[in-house]
Design a protein around this motif. Structure first.
Motif, PDB file in Angstrom:
ATOM      1  N   ILE A   6       0.834  -1.200   0.000  1.00 53.57           N
ATOM      2  CA  ILE A   6       0.000   0.000   0.000  1.00 53.57           C
ATOM      3  C   ILE A   6       0.871   1.253   0.000  1.00 53.57           C
ATOM      4  N   SER A   7       1.830   1.267   0.913  1.00 52.12           N
ATOM      5  CA  SER A   7       2.672   2.448   1.074  1.00 52.12           C
ATOM      6  C   SER A   7       3.517   2.720  -0.179  1.00 52.12           C
ATOM      7  N   SER A   8       4.047   1.651  -0.801  1.00 52.42           N
ATOM      8  CA  SER A   8       4.823   1.826  -2.034  1.00 52.42           C
ATOM      9  C   SER A   8       3.963   2.433  -3.139  1.00 52.42           C
ATOM     10  N   PHE A   9       2.756   1.893  -3.287  1.00 55.17           N
ATOM     11  CA  PHE A   9       1.866   2.395  -4.330  1.00 55.17           C
ATOM     12  C   PHE A   9       1.470   3.848  -4.050  1.00 55.17           C
ATOM     13  N   ILE A  10       1.252   4.150  -2.772  1.00 53.59           N
ATOM     14  CA  ILE A  10       0.911   5.537  -2.420  1.00 53.59           C
ATOM     15  C   ILE A  10       2.066   6.461  -2.819  1.00 53.59           C
ATOM     16  N   GLY A  11       3.297   6.043  -2.527  1.00 54.57           N
ATOM     17  CA  GLY A  11       4.464   6.874  -2.844  1.00 54.57           C
ATOM     18  C   GLY A  11       4.579   7.162  -4.324  1.00 54.57           C
ATOM     19  N   ILE A  12       4.470   6.102  -5.142  1.00 52.91           N
ATOM     20  CA  ILE A  12       4.570   6.279  -6.597  1.00 52.91           C
ATOM     21  C   ILE A  12       3.366   7.055  -7.130  1.00 52.91           C
ATOM     22  N   GLY A  13       2.180   6.613  -6.729  1.00 52.85           N
ATOM     23  CA  GLY A  13       0.940   7.203  -7.249  1.00 52.85           C
ATOM     24  C   GLY A  13       0.817   8.680  -6.920  1.00 52.85           C
ATOM     25  N   ALA A  14       1.024   9.035  -5.655  1.00 54.19           N
ATOM     26  CA  ALA A  14       0.886  10.438  -5.247  1.00 54.19           C
ATOM     27  C   ALA A  14       1.902  11.306  -5.987  1.00 54.19           C
ATOM     28  N   SER A  15       3.153  10.791  -6.136  1.00 55.37           N
ATOM     29  CA  SER A  15       4.190  11.591  -6.807  1.00 55.37           C
ATOM     30  C   SER A  15       3.843  11.819  -8.273  1.00 55.37           C
ATOM     31  N   VAL A  16       3.395  10.743  -8.961  1.00 57.28           N
ATOM     32  CA  VAL A  16       3.093  10.872 -10.388  1.00 57.28           C
ATOM     33  C   VAL A  16       1.928  11.845 -10.595  1.00 57.28           C
ATOM     34  N   ILE A  17       0.863  11.677  -9.792  1.00 51.60           N
ATOM     35  CA  ILE A  17      -0.316  12.533  -9.974  1.00 51.60           C
ATOM     36  C   ILE A  17       0.027  13.994  -9.670  1.00 51.60           C
ATOM     37  N   THR A  76       1.096  11.858   3.253  1.00 47.22           N
ATOM     38  CA  THR A  76       0.736  11.855   4.675  1.00 47.22           C
ATOM     39  C   THR A  76      -0.748  11.567   4.864  1.00 47.22           C
ATOM     40  N   VAL A  77      -1.589  12.244   4.066  1.00 49.80           N
ATOM     41  CA  VAL A  77      -3.036  12.039   4.192  1.00 49.80           C
ATOM     42  C   VAL A  77      -3.398  10.583   3.870  1.00 49.80           C
ATOM     43  N   LEU A  78      -2.869  10.073   2.747  1.00 57.81           N
ATOM     44  CA  LEU A  78      -3.224   8.716   2.325  1.00 57.81           C
ATOM     45  C   LEU A  78      -2.717   7.661   3.315  1.00 57.81           C
ATOM     46  N   LEU A  79      -1.511   7.870   3.850  1.00 52.66           N
ATOM     47  CA  LEU A  79      -0.995   6.911   4.830  1.00 52.66           C
ATOM     48  C   LEU A  79      -1.826   6.952   6.106  1.00 52.66           C
ATOM     49  N   THR A  80      -2.284   8.150   6.463  1.00 49.30           N
ATOM     50  CA  THR A  80      -3.121   8.280   7.657  1.00 49.30           C
ATOM     51  C   THR A  80      -4.452   7.559   7.448  1.00 49.30           C
ATOM     52  N   LEU A  81      -5.029   7.741   6.242  1.00 48.27           N
ATOM     53  CA  LEU A  81      -6.319   7.112   5.959  1.00 48.27           C
ATOM     54  C   LEU A  81      -6.213   5.591   5.900  1.00 48.27           C
ATOM     55  N   SER A  82      -5.060   5.087   5.435  1.00 49.92           N
ATOM     56  CA  SER A  82      -4.955   3.625   5.302  1.00 49.92           C
ATOM     57  C   SER A  82      -4.211   2.992   6.476  1.00 49.92           C
ATOM     58  N   ARG A  83      -4.110   3.730   7.582  1.00 55.79           N
ATOM     59  CA  ARG A  83      -3.344   3.229   8.730  1.00 55.79           C
ATOM     60  C   ARG A  83      -3.858   1.879   9.218  1.00 55.79           C
ATOM     61  N   ARG A  84      -5.181   1.778   9.392  1.00 51.64           N
ATOM     62  CA  ARG A  84      -5.732   0.539   9.945  1.00 51.64           C
ATOM     63  C   ARG A  84      -5.400  -0.649   9.044  1.00 51.64           C
ATOM     64  N   GLN A  85      -5.610  -0.430   7.739  1.00 53.38           N
ATOM     65  CA  GLN A  85      -5.347  -1.514   6.772  1.00 53.38           C
ATOM     66  C   GLN A  85      -3.875  -1.919   6.756  1.00 53.38           C
ATOM     67  N   PRO A 108       4.713   9.677  19.906  1.00 51.61           N
ATOM     68  CA  PRO A 108       3.297   9.331  19.701  1.00 51.61           C
ATOM     69  C   PRO A 108       3.153   8.148  18.743  1.00 51.61           C
ATOM     70  N   LYS A 109       2.152   7.299  19.025  1.00 47.59           N
ATOM     71  CA  LYS A 109       1.938   6.094  18.212  1.00 47.59           C
ATOM     72  C   LYS A 109       1.773   6.434  16.730  1.00 47.59           C
ATOM     73  N   TYR A 110       1.072   7.543  16.468  1.00 48.15           N
ATOM     74  CA  TYR A 110       0.831   7.939  15.078  1.00 48.15           C
ATOM     75  C   TYR A 110       2.145   8.236  14.353  1.00 48.15           C
ATOM     76  N   ILE A 111       3.059   8.939  15.041  1.00 44.18           N
ATOM     77  CA  ILE A 111       4.354   9.261  14.426  1.00 44.18           C
ATOM     78  C   ILE A 111       5.173   7.981  14.234  1.00 44.18           C
ATOM     79  N   GLN A 112       5.097   7.072  15.205  1.00 45.18           N
ATOM     80  CA  GLN A 112       5.793   5.784  15.056  1.00 45.18           C
ATOM     81  C   GLN A 112       5.271   5.037  13.832  1.00 45.18           C
ATOM     82  N   TYR A 113       3.966   5.089  13.665  1.00 45.72           N
ATOM     83  CA  TYR A 113       3.364   4.434  12.493  1.00 45.72           C
ATOM     84  C   TYR A 113       3.887   5.072  11.206  1.00 45.72           C
ATOM     85  N   LEU A 114       3.883   6.409  11.159  1.00 47.49           N
ATOM     86  CA  LEU A 114       4.388   7.090   9.966  1.00 47.49           C
ATOM     87  C   LEU A 114       5.848   6.709   9.723  1.00 47.49           C
ATOM     88  N   GLY A 115       6.625   6.633  10.792  1.00 45.97           N
ATOM     89  CA  GLY A 115       8.035   6.261  10.654  1.00 45.97           C
ATOM     90  C   GLY A 115       8.204   4.898  10.009  1.00 45.97           C
TER      91      GLY A 115
END
Lengths: 235, 108
Positions: free
Chosen positions: A187-198, A217-226, B35-42
């Protein structure tokens, strides 16, 4: 103690060979460019040491040739370099416990040193702090010496190295591919490529990095649970 | 520009760069739990960043003029295939770069 450092150096050096090729090519080109604009070799050398960020150094050359605009210089520089904020967040854990080397590691965290230090699985028995220290130091030596040599030679040299800068692209492709093959979810790899290209298509090559970072940042936050579910993290 | 103004300009570039490199470490110090959120982003950011850096390297490739990104596409394919075949970082990088140089110097 001595062998610990030597071991880390032996492990770090091969990782930096492609960067040596790329940094000498780009650094020498940068030095030559500064020299042909009329600057002494001291300028590229000192700028390579203090700024140590390739893309901004090229822009700084045109800033020096323009009118004095301190506020604009600060803002433009911050925007060009903003991607380092991400590197810091990604390296918070890895740089922990590196003692006196930590401030140097952060100062010298260019794209290439970050990528190597972040993606390399350091073999057991090799000291993490010294490994990352040598990667960063070697890369900085390559860049600064390249900029100085270019500044000294000026346009005396003419070499058919067209296309050599692709070594950097190739390195990032390999690092991306390695991480892609290793990860449990893409997911994260695709977000990186996709967001950059768009964002590149929408905002253009001059100003797509900040929007890209916001999107990632927004997309990674939204897909955190997944992502966390697929990674099997306990958090 | 006077010499002083040049020194200030270079210093500002350096300060802005260092700010972007140091801010995360100054905000999230080891003595306080991150924060857990920053750890996740990391954890999630590296693969996104590697993808971003690939595109960043290709940002000036024009798909609609000149060689339309063909040498880049071919050389990247060579890098990927070499890497899938031998998993040797230096070989993949060297092979792709030599391929790219030959392409831009002779064919395109």
């Amino acid at each position: 103690m001595e062998s610990k450092k030597l071991k880390a150096l032996k492990c770090a050096f091969p990782k930096t060979v492609p960067i040596f090729a790329g940094f000498w090519f780009l650094g020498i080109s940068y030095g030559i460019m500064m020299r042909t604009q009329g600057f002494s070799f001291l300028y590229p050398t000192l700028m390579a040491i203090t700024i140590f960020g390739g893309s901004l150094e090229f822009v700084a050359a045109s800033m020096l040739l323009g009118a004095f605009a301190p506020l604009q210089t600060l803002l433009v520089s911050f925007m060009i370099q903003a991607r380092h904020l991400f590197y810091g967040i990604a390296m918070l854990e890895k740089y922990k416990g590196t003692g006196w080397k930590k401030p140097y590691l952060i100062y010298a965290m260019c794209d290439e040193s970050f990528s190597i230090n972040c993606s390399t699985e350091i073999p057991p028995g090799v000291d993490k702090g010294w490994f990352m220290f040598f990667v960063s130091l070697l890369n900085q030596i390559y860049w600064v010496s390249g900029a100085m040599i270019g500044g000294l030679l000026g346009s005396l040299v003419k070499f058919d190295t067209e296309g050599l800068s692709f070594v950097m692209t190739a390195m990032f492709v390999v690092i991306f591919l390695d991480s892609f093959l290793k990860e449990k979810q893409h997911i994260s790899s695709f977000i990186g490529i996709g967001a950059s290209v768009i964002c590149l298509l929408i905002f253009g090559s001059e100003s797509f990095m900040i929007p890209t970072m916001v999107c990632i940042t927004v997309l990674l936050t939204l897909s955190r649970r997944q992502i966390e579910k697929r990674e099997g993290d306990e958090t | 520009m006077t010499l002083t103004q040049q020194i200030i300009t270079v210093a500002l570039c350096a300060i802005a760069t260092m700010a972007t490199r140091f801010i995360p470490f100054l905000l999230f110090t080891p003595d306080k739990p991150t924060p857990k959120y920053i750890q996740y982003l990391g954890r999630a950011l590296p693969s996104a960043i590697f993808g971003m850096l690939v595109i960043y390297c290709l940002k000036d490739v024009s798909l609609f003029s000149g060689s339309r990104g063909a040498p880049e596409a071919i050389a990247i394919a060579v890098v990927v295939l070499l890497h899938l075949w031998r998993r040797n970082m230096l070989l993949s990088i060297a092979g792709g770069t030599v391929c790219y140089m030959v392409l831009v110097q002779t064919i395109f």
